[in-house]
Scaffold this active site. Structure first.
Site, PDB file in Angstrom:
ATOM      1  N   LYS A   1       2.013  -8.647 -12.147  1.00 14.43           N
ATOM      2  CA  LYS A   1       2.558  -9.433 -11.041  1.00 14.43           C
ATOM      3  C   LYS A   1       1.632  -9.266  -9.852  1.00 14.43           C
ATOM      4  O   LYS A   1       1.057  -8.194  -9.642  1.00 14.43           O
ATOM      5  CB  LYS A   1       3.965  -8.964 -10.676  1.00 14.43           C
ATOM      6  CG  LYS A   1       4.967  -9.062 -11.803  1.00 14.43           C
ATOM      7  CD  LYS A   1       6.349  -8.646 -11.313  1.00 14.43           C
ATOM      8  CE  LYS A   1       7.363  -8.727 -12.447  1.00 14.43           C
ATOM      9  NZ  LYS A   1       7.707  -7.460 -13.024  1.00 14.43           N
TER      10      LYS A   1
ATOM     11  N   ASP B   1       6.399   4.928  -6.013  1.00 11.81           N
ATOM     12  CA  ASP B   1       7.856   4.820  -5.984  1.00 11.81           C
ATOM     13  C   ASP B   1       8.492   6.146  -5.583  1.00 11.81           C
ATOM     14  O   ASP B   1       9.522   6.180  -4.901  1.00 11.81           O
ATOM     15  CB  ASP B   1       8.393   4.436  -7.365  1.00 11.81           C
ATOM     16  CG  ASP B   1       8.057   3.014  -7.758  1.00 11.81           C
ATOM     17  OD1 ASP B   1       7.273   2.356  -7.045  1.00 11.81           O
ATOM     18  OD2 ASP B   1       8.573   2.550  -8.795  1.00 11.81           O
TER      19      ASP B   1
END
Length: 231
Positions: A63, A200
């Site tokens: 992406k 993250d």
């Protein structure tokens, strides 16, 4: 580096309060980390024309979003996804604001490097692109799932950082490897363009020891924990 809030990682709330700026990749923190590091000049602030490519490499997909910066802050210039990387029917879906989506299927994409090559070629395409050349990129930002105890903030990628990412693969064996493949692809294709990783797990570096140690036997923490902190 001791656990605690990083001025780079947490600057996003004051720079870009709109958390919908990264609809495809979901990485508003990532573009913030790249821009606040100002990887091109090494100085404070950011160039008014800065262009940042954000990548989120999954096990079989890539992406991407390309951000430009104007007087009113960041805006999405292009975005999209390459699906089925290395599988039966690799397909690119490319989006530009105000334009119809471009879909290309049956692409010869065997790995993440080939997928990113297609993305870069699309971004500089005479009809569908938004860049004059690949060298127009000021930086590439990567979403990386797990930074272990090595990383508590956004970090510019170098050989030492890449080695630490490999060390952290056992902590996220399904996610870190494709993240690393994306980094290595950009290194091969655009060796002069700075890269930044945003993790993250960096958010969780704010947790107190009793919170992150309580849930599992301490021997597991001792076995898999990486004690050296790079950032």
């Amino acid at each position: 580096m001791a656990r605690g809030r990083s001025s780079v990682f947490f600057a996003c709330s004051s720079v870009w309060p709109d958390r919908n700026l990264c609809p495809v990749v979901g990485l508003q923190t990532l573009i913030c980390g790249v821009a606040t590091l100002n990887v091109r000049s090494g100085e404070g602030g950011r160039p008014p024309s800065m262009r940042i490519l954000v990548l989120n490499c999954g096990s079989s997909s890539v992406k991407y979003e390309l951000f430009g910066f104007g007087e009113d802050g960041p805006e999405v210039r292009a975005s999209g996804i390459v699906e089925e990387v290395g599988l039966g029917n690799p397909k690119l879906t490319h989006k530009r604001p105000g334009r119809e989506d471009v879909v290309r299927s049956q692409l010869p994409i065997a790995d993440h490097r080939a997928a990113i090559q297609v993305v870069l070629e699309t971004l500089v395409d005479g009809e569908q692109g938004v860049l004059d050349s690949m060298e127009a990129l000021d930086a590439v930002g990567h979403r990386v799932v797990h930074g272990g105890e090595c990383f508590a903030a956004s970090v510019r990628i170098d050989d030492e950082v890449l080695a630490a990412l490999y060390d952290n693969v056992p902590l996220a064996p399904l996610h870190n490897p494709p993240n690393i493949q994306g980094i290595e692809a950009i290194t091969a294709l655009l060796p002069e363009v700075p890269q930044v990783a945003v993790f993250d797990t960096a958010f969780h570096q704010t947790m107190e020891p009793y919170a992150y140690l309580y849930a599992i036997p301490y021997r597991f923490y001792e076995k898999i924990c990486l004690f050296q902190k790079i950032v």
